[in-house]
Design an enzyme around this catalytic site. Structure first.
Site, PDB file in Angstrom:
ATOM      1  N   GLU A 480     -64.737   0.999 -34.296  1.00  0.00           N
ATOM      2  CA  GLU A 480     -63.378   1.016 -33.748  1.00  0.00           C
ATOM      3  C   GLU A 480     -62.534  -0.133 -34.303  1.00  0.00           C
ATOM      4  O   GLU A 480     -61.318   0.013 -34.483  1.00  0.00           O
ATOM      5  CB  GLU A 480     -63.418   0.976 -32.220  1.00  0.00           C
ATOM      6  CG  GLU A 480     -64.134   2.156 -31.577  1.00  0.00           C
ATOM      7  CD  GLU A 480     -63.621   3.511 -32.051  1.00  0.00           C
ATOM      8  OE1 GLU A 480     -62.424   3.617 -32.391  1.00  0.00           O
ATOM      9  OE2 GLU A 480     -64.420   4.454 -32.093  1.00  0.00           O
ATOM     10  N   ILE A 612     -62.391  18.624 -30.184  1.00  0.00           N
ATOM     11  CA  ILE A 612     -61.679  19.723 -30.843  1.00  0.00           C
ATOM     12  C   ILE A 612     -60.800  20.528 -29.886  1.00  0.00           C
ATOM     13  O   ILE A 612     -60.162  21.488 -30.302  1.00  0.00           O
ATOM     14  CB  ILE A 612     -62.646  20.664 -31.599  1.00  0.00           C
ATOM     15  CG1 ILE A 612     -63.580  21.405 -30.645  1.00  0.00           C
ATOM     16  CG2 ILE A 612     -63.442  19.893 -32.632  1.00  0.00           C
ATOM     17  CD1 ILE A 612     -64.341  22.534 -31.317  1.00  0.00           C
TER      18      ILE A 612
END
Length: 699
Positions: A480, A612
């Site tokens: 990250e 998704i």
């Protein structure tokens, strides 16, 4: 737009996270949209094919909207509540309506097209040309070319997709919170390490149970990442592992939280949207903003499947062997709930590494200090604590200032490190607060500095112990931070393509995965791995074992990602709404190709596949593999220069910063890579790091 009554409408440098409440959301968003609608009207009346009459006012409108909505969206992810959900639901239709109005503005679209066709086009620099091209492409994908009934249908689809995505994610969060396994007998959780026992007893205490302790309980097991992984990796009680695993793969698949109809509806709407835009399927729409094509993505996935399969089959044989060696009753019948457990035993046996015993060497603050030291060496920046400079949403949140070599602030970021399952979404992510912009400078400054969030769900501090992380969690922090670096170190002053904006989505993982590679370098490990009490550096022989274990079960890990990527692509290319095959039938079919052990018939993983449905990876999960080829190849340049050659590392770090991290979306990702590497990307480095190169060469 100052307001003494509503903090969301105040002028601020850093968002007033400490005082924003759900009651502020609806009036603020409605007031903001009214103002921005008026600004958009003015822009459309006065628009012209020049930067001052087109891009500069448009950026101001887009930015003001994204900053305020970004605050609301961020709080929904880290400080969820029923009241906040209701507030978002109330204004979401108006928010989507405004986005569609702006995205489908013909005066703005036509002005961009005129600019591209004008004699001024050749005077624009690369970044400005990129802004124009990206805005034209986005307008087309937003339906600007649709007329009357088709546009109305498109807009209805967008409204519903937004609502469904929000609901899908809320259902997953609620499903995770709903599952609790109360344990009073310690024999049930034999093998659960001290960290897991402490987390489970603290959770029991938070639920009102009295006289709890890590040693004597009682304990509560949940599906929150840190405790779930601890159970699956270490608890000897096979029936408990089976129960917890079953609950995990069934998240948000039953009752009022059932996400199956939501997912099916999302796929149906995406297909309708794609056809309205003139595409065969939604995957083709997705690829418009990526480096790859559907064919190229599938080709890469097939290559990695071929390279990984034999290794994964051997991985399973190795697990069966160690289970037999330890006289396990399940040795000849290993199932999904056994894989993590026996993988951990095999890792311990093969590399003499115990993940839990290493935790004291990976305390959060020491790891972060070492990570910042690496960033200083590579990119010539200093990262300093700036707690108190900006309001935060939780007392655990850290705030940092990034400074250049002359000690000038160049960026800021928040770090929200620890798991809070009662209010915080699972996983880890980076998001922008504001981006670098020359157009949006204020208070006499020449430029607005970028600000980012980094959010993780790491093991929290417990009692008098700080956060002690697993090595997997260390990798997540590096990952990250890599994303954040691309936002924070951008030098792209065109705000619409600064930082991660405008970058093809299958390239955005390049810097994040690049940073993960440093976890496996001796010098980096020496910098981050220090005992939280004694300061002892992780012994060299243990470092060597960690590095050797990098390729452990690489074939199996690849197959896991390939299952996600293949099912994502198939659902967005071949799925027929209300056809013979359900989404779960398709997942089962993909599982037969990508899993050594067939998926359980009751597997409903898709019901929690937020990537998704609610995220940006629709028909794009392959992006992780695509970008990993780029990131490994980029990192291999550092290997070639000599990882112990500090001068060479600094020089290459500077080059990486000035290309991959600095250019943002101001150039196509392929050109940026070529500028750094000097050649086309190749997969050899990734395959070498995975231990799969021989398989790939013969594939």
């Amino acid at each position: 737009m100052a307001s003494l009554e509503n903090p969301l409408l105040e002028d601020f440098v850093f968002p007033p996270y400490d005082v924003v409440q759900p009651k502020h959301v609806s009036p603020a968003i409605r007031s903001l949209l009214t103002k921005l609608e008026s600004d958009l009207d003015d822009l459309e009346r006065n628009v012209g094919p020049t930067w001052p009459k087109l891009v500069e006012p448009l950026e101001k409108i887009k930015d003001r909207f994204s900053v305020v909505w970004g605050i609301v969206n961020h709080l929904s992810a880290v400080k969820d509540s029923t009241e906040l959900r209701s507030a978002i639901d109330e204004v979401q239709p108006d928010k989507v309506k405004f986005q569609l109005r702006m995205g489908q503005s013909k005066p703005i679209y036509n002005a961009f097209r005129e600019l591209r066709e004008s004699s001024d086009w050749h005077t624009l620099n690369d970044a400005r040309k990129r802004v124009v091209e990206v805005q034209i492409k986005e307008a087309v994908l937003n339906g600007v070319s649709l007329e009357d009934d088709k546009r109305e249908q498109f807009n209805k689809i967008q409204q519903e997709l937004e609502k469904l995505g929000q609901k899908f994610e809320e259902n997953v969060l609620d499903a995770v919170k709903k599952y609790e396994k109360f344990v009073r007998d310690k024999k049930e959780i034999e093998g659960l390490p001290d960290t897991g026992l402490a987390m489970a007893s603290l959770l029991a205490a938070s639920k009102g149970h009295e006289n709890t302790s890590a040693e004597n309980g009682p304990w509560i097991i949940t599906l929150d990442g840190p405790i779930y992984r601890s159970v699956m990796h270490h608890v000897r009680n096979r029936s408990l592992r089976k129960e917890v695993f079953g609950a995990y793969i069934a998240r948000a698949s039953e009752g009022e939280l059932n996400n199956t109809p939501i997912f099916e509806r999302v796929l149906k709407l995406r297909l309708e949207k794609a056809k309205l835009l003139g595409y065969k399927n939604y995957a083709e729409v997705s690829m418009e903003m990526k480096m790859a094509t559907v064919d190229k993505a599938e080709e890469l996935m097939e290559k990695f499947l071929s390279a990984s399969w034999s290794a994964a089959v051997q991985d399973m044989k190795d697990l069966e062997a160690i289970a037999k060696d330890q006289d396990a009753a399940e040795a000849n019948d290993l199932n999904h709930w056994d894989i993590f457990f026996w993988s951990e035993r095999l890792r311990e046996s093969k590399y003499d590494i115990n993940e839990e015993e290493l935790r004291p060497f990976f305390s959060f603050l020491r790891v972060v200090d070492g990570l910042f030291g690496l960033a200083k060496m590579l990119f010539d920046i200093d990262i300093e604590p700036a707690d108190g400079k900006a309001p935060v949403w939780n007392s655990d949140v850290k705030f940092y200032c990034v400074k250049d070599s002359s000690s000038n602030p160049i960026a800021y970021f928040y770090f929200d490190p620890y798991s809070r399952p009662s209010e915080k979404r699972g996983g880890a992510w980076m998001d922008e607060v504001v981006g670098l912009s020359g157009n949006l400078a204020c208070d006499g400054t020449s430029i607005r500095l970028p600000v980012a969030h980094i959010v993780c769900n790491l093991t929290p501090p417990m009692g008098d112990k700080p956060s002690l992380m697993t090595f997997r969690e260390v990798e997540a922090v590096f990952h990250e931070f890599g994303h954040a670096l691309q936002h924070l170190l951008t030098k792209q002053k065109e705000g619409l393509v600064s930082g991660v904006r405008g970058i093809e989505w299958d390239a955005v993982e390049l810097p994040s995965q690049f940073m993960e590679n440093w976890c496996y370098q001796r010098d980096t490990l020496a910098g981050i791995a220090k005992h939280y009490e004694t300061g002892e550096i992780l012994p060299q022989e243990v470092c060597s074992k960690l590095i050797s274990a990098r390729t452990f079960r690489a074939g199996s890990q690849n197959l896991r990602q390939l299952r996600y990527a293949f099912v994502d692509m198939e659902l967005h290319t071949k799925y027929i709404p209300r056809g013979l095959n359900s989404i779960h039938d398709i997942d089962q079919r993909v599982g037969k190709r990508t899993q050594v052990i067939p998926l359980l018939p009751e597997d409903r993983f898709l019901c929690s596949f937020t990537h998704i449905v609610s995220d940006k990876y629709a028909a794009g999960y392959f992006s992780y593999m695509w970008a990993e080829v780029l990131s490994a190849d980029a990192f291999s340049a550092f290997e070639e220069a000599g990882l112990h050659n500090r001068k060479a590392m600094k020089e290459l770090g500077h080059k990486f910063r000035e290309t991959v991290l600095a250019l943002g979306g101001g150039k196509p990702a392929h050109e940026v890579f070529l500028e750094f590497r000097g050649r086309e990307p190749t997969p050899e480095a990734l395959l070498r790091y995975s231990g799969l190169l021989p398989a790939m060469v013969t594939a």
